[in-house]
Each structure stands twice: as structure tokens, then as C-alpha cells.
Design a protein around this motif. Structure first.
Motif, PDB file in Angstrom:
ATOM      1  N   GLN A 221       0.820  -1.206   0.000  1.00 52.96           N
ATOM      2  CA  GLN A 221       0.000   0.000   0.000  1.00 52.96           C
ATOM      3  C   GLN A 221       0.854   1.256   0.000  1.00 52.96           C
ATOM      4  OE1 GLN A 221      -2.593   0.392   3.401  1.00 52.96           O
ATOM      5  NE2 GLN A 221      -3.570   2.251   2.631  1.00 52.96           N
TER       6      GLN A 221
ATOM      7  N   ASP B 220     -10.079   6.430   6.252  1.00 56.78           N
ATOM      8  CA  ASP B 220     -10.624   6.312   4.904  1.00 56.78           C
ATOM      9  C   ASP B 220     -11.516   7.516   4.643  1.00 56.78           C
ATOM     10  OD1 ASP B 220     -13.191   5.248   3.173  1.00 56.78           O
ATOM     11  OD2 ASP B 220     -11.294   4.383   2.470  1.00 56.78           O
TER      12      ASP B 220
ATOM     13  N   LYS C  84     -13.855   8.464   2.434  1.00 54.46           N
ATOM     14  CA  LYS C  84     -15.301   8.311   2.220  1.00 54.46           C
ATOM     15  C   LYS C  84     -15.996   7.727   3.447  1.00 54.46           C
ATOM     16  CE  LYS C  84     -15.294   8.076  -2.825  1.00 54.46           C
ATOM     17  NZ  LYS C  84     -13.943   8.652  -2.939  1.00 54.46           N
TER      18      LYS C  84
ATOM     19  N   ARG D 284      -5.802  13.497   0.810  1.00 57.59           N
ATOM     20  CA  ARG D 284      -5.725  13.052   2.208  1.00 57.59           C
ATOM     21  C   ARG D 284      -5.602  14.217   3.194  1.00 57.59           C
ATOM     22  NH1 ARG D 284      -4.859   7.934   4.290  1.00 57.59           N
ATOM     23  NH2 ARG D 284      -3.903   7.813   6.368  1.00 57.59           N
TER      24      ARG D 284
END
Length: 364
Positions: free
Chosen positions: A48, A63, A65, A78
Motif C-alpha cells: 500500500q 478512509d 469516504k 488526504r
């Protein structure tokens, strides 16, 4: 020193705060982690995060959303999401009465912007079929004031909207800028603080930066924001005065070996302006950078007997948000220790690019 005299001269207070940190979203985890001395830096998933670091201080499971919902977040990066989330937490808990006069409530956010967004957008322009065949929705992310503007729009803050950037001293610069706006009558309340993101491109740039001869330390991310207003406004709105801002001082140095002298000058000046002495300081939150800059900061503070709050070693180098985390740590410590009420706290920062800063607050 007379506390009453200082209150009269400096009636600018912190009446609320919120934090998103490697300890999670919210003050409770942050406070508990610092009080326990628990290190929040963890191993990275190399798939990642293909970065030259094995660990970092990330906001756990953050996260965009999931935290902010799908509306208005398709192209949000971010650092903007971290800032908007933290602004929302602060307003949710302390925003009573602020919504009634949105034109007088603003945001001063310290940030370096998103180097990931800037480099991704530039790459798309250079490697696409044509320079103009880029996603226009992502262009605002390349501007440094995107997190500030998007946070204000999302939370209907219509007062002054300001972005400042100054490396490790950014959080203190934002605090000072907000103080000037309020004392100049440009707003009745301001949210002030700083935000930083972890990203692949930031990690790669930091890895090759000059860290004063020391090995690169793990990076951190997050945001800390504070509600600033007059003491009278805080009391009228039913908010508790958490700290009074007595002043900030900043200087620049050209030679690394001068950092300690110029930081000591900042500390001496801010104490003198408040009518205080080094013995009045009950707690110090230094920036604790690695290598030679850390030694310079330690030398400047060597004459202070007050205990130190170590934040950076626990959460990593949060760069733009670093000093804001230090201030948040002071408020967290004050809430847990009633004996610190009416005592002074000092927050300092040394940036490797030549800026030092110091902020003095009276707690409670």
C-alpha cells in the motif's frame, strides 16, 4: 507575576480543541496515548505504501469516504480530508453559537499542502496524450490553500480564511496569525491549527532531505485545531477557558549553530512581554527534532527546570502539524493535572530550513 494583570492585557483564549492523530480520531485516544508514553508509530504495508520507510505514524484506518461520506469527496486528497474531519469534530463539540454568525468565524490552517497531489497532477500533464487532458476536479488539490478552503466550505465558515506554511513552526505561526486577526477585530472566533498527510511522494522527498546529520525518523500525520476567541466570548457561550495565549515570537537563523541563541531570544522575549520569568513555566513542549537541531533546541531550553512533553518521538515527524500536536499535548496534560491551572506552558519549534518559534500560554 499577577495572573489578573496578564488576563487583562492578553484576553485571547483557547476554548476548545480537536485532534486527528496516529492515536486515532479524537482527544481521548491522543490524551491516553501521550499519558501512557505509548508509541503510535507502526509498521507499514509495503504494497500500500511503497516508500523508503518501514514504519510511520498513520491515523489508524483513515478512509476519506468512510469518515466524510461520498458527497464532495470524489477528488478530495488526504490532507484536505484530515483537515475537514478535524474542523468538523471541533465544531460539533464547541460550535454552539458560532453558526449564528458565520461571517465572523474563520479558519487559519497551517499546512504544506499535498505534495502527492502536486506531483500526481504534474505527472498526468506530462505523460498524458496532451497536457490539458487532466482531471480538472483534481487541480484545486495542487494549491496550498485547498485544505483550508475546502474545510471552510464544508463547514460554512465565512470569516477570514488563511493558509500559512513554515515547516516545523507552522502550528505556532497559525496560532500567531489567528491572534493578530482577532486582536485586529477581523473576526470574533477563529479555528487555528495545522494539518499534515502521509503520502508516498512526501516520504520519498523527506527521505533525501537534510535532517541535520541524523538518520531520517519515521513520518507522522494528522491535524490539531484550536478554537480561539476572547475570554468574554467564551464565557458568554458557556465554553471553558482552557488556556490564555500570552504571546508568540519567531526568528530566523542562517547558520545551524545559531539556532539555540535565536530560540533563546524568542523565549526571553515572550516571557518578558508577559511579565513572567523562567521559573513561572510549569511545562515545556519542545519540537525535539533529531540530530543537531534537537541539540540546538535543548541548549536553548537548558536553563528551564520545567518538565518536557515528548510528542514527536511517539507519533513521528508530523512536519507542518508538529507544533500543533505539541500545543494539543499541553492542553491534554493540563486537563489531566488540575495543579497546572494558572501555570505557564511553553511550546517551541526549530525548523531545519532556518525558522524558530516559541509560544507562551497560561493554562486554565
Amino acid at each position: 507575576m499577577s495572573a489578573d494583570a496578564v488576563t487583562t492585557a492578553h484576553d485571547l483564549v483557547v476554548s476548545g480543541w480537536a485532534v486527528s492523530s496516529p492515536y486515532g480520531l479524537g482527544r481521548d485516544g491522543f490524551t491516553a496515548g501521550l499519558r501512557e508514553g505509548r508509541r503510535a508509530v507502526a509498521a507499514l504495508d509495503s504494497e500500500q505504501w511503497p516508500v523508503p520507510y518501514e514504519e510511520a505514524g498513520l491515523i489508524p484506518g483513515f478512509d476519506i469516504k468512510a469518515v466524510l461520506g461520498r458527497k464532495g469527496t470524489r477528488s478530495m486528497d488526504r490532507v484536505t480530508a484530515i483537515a475537514a474531519t478535524t474542523v468538523g469534530m471541533l465544531l460539533e463539540e464547541y460550535g454552539a453559537g458560532l453558526a449564528a454568525d458565520p461571517e465572523s468565524t474563520g479558519l487559519v490552517l497551517g499546512t504544506s499542502g499535498s505534495v502527492q497531489s502536486i506531483m500526481d497532477f504534474t505527472r498526468d500533464a506530462l505523460t498524458g496524450k496532451a497536457p490539458y487532458l487532466v482531471d480538472p476536479a483534481r487541480f484545486p488539490n495542487t494549491v496550498m490553500n485547498c485544505p483550508t478552503g475546502q474545510s471552510a466550505i464544508r463547514h460554512t465558515l465565512k470569516g477570514p480564511n488563511v493558509t500559512v506554511s513554515g515547516g516545523a513552526a507552522t502550528g505556532l505561526l497559525a496560532l500567531n496569525y489567528a491572534s493578530r486577526l482577532l486582536r485586529g477585530g477581523h473576526a470574533t472566533a477563529l479555528l487555528a491549527g495545522a494539518a499534515e498527510e502521509f503520502s508516498v511522494q512526501r516520504a520519498r522527498l523527506e527521505q533525501v532531505a537534510d535532517h541535520g546529520g541524523s538518520a531520517a525518523e519515521p513520518l507522522g500525520e494528522g491535524a490539531a485545531l484550536f478554537l480561539l476567541e476572547s475570554g468574554a466570548a467564551a464565557r458568554d457561550s458557556g465554553r471553558t477557558v482552557l488556556a490564555t495565549v500570552l504571546g508568540c515570537r519567531f526568528r530566523a537563523f542562517r547558520d545551524t549553530g545559531r539556532a539555540s541563541a535565536v530560540l533563546k531570544s524568542c523565549v526571553d522575549e515572550v516571557l518578558a512581554a508577559a511579565g513572567a520569568t523562567p521559573d513561572d513555566i510549569a511545562i515545556v513542549a519542545p519540537g525535539t527534532p533529531p540530530g543537531v537541531f534537537g541539540k540546538e533546541e535543548a541548549a536553548a531550553l537548558d536553563g528551564l527546570a520545567a518538565p518536557r512533553l515528548a510528542v514527536r518521538p511517539l507519533i513521528g515527524d508530523a512536519t507542518a502539524a508538529g507544533a500543533a500536536f505539541q500545543l494539543a499535548a499541553v492542553l491534554a496534560e493540563s486537563a489531566a493535572r488540575p495543579e497546572l491551572v494558572d501555570r505557564l506552558a511553553l511550546v517551541t519549534a526549530v525548523d531545519r530550513d532556518g525558522t524558530v518559534g516559541a509560544a507562551l500560554l497560561r493554562l486554565g
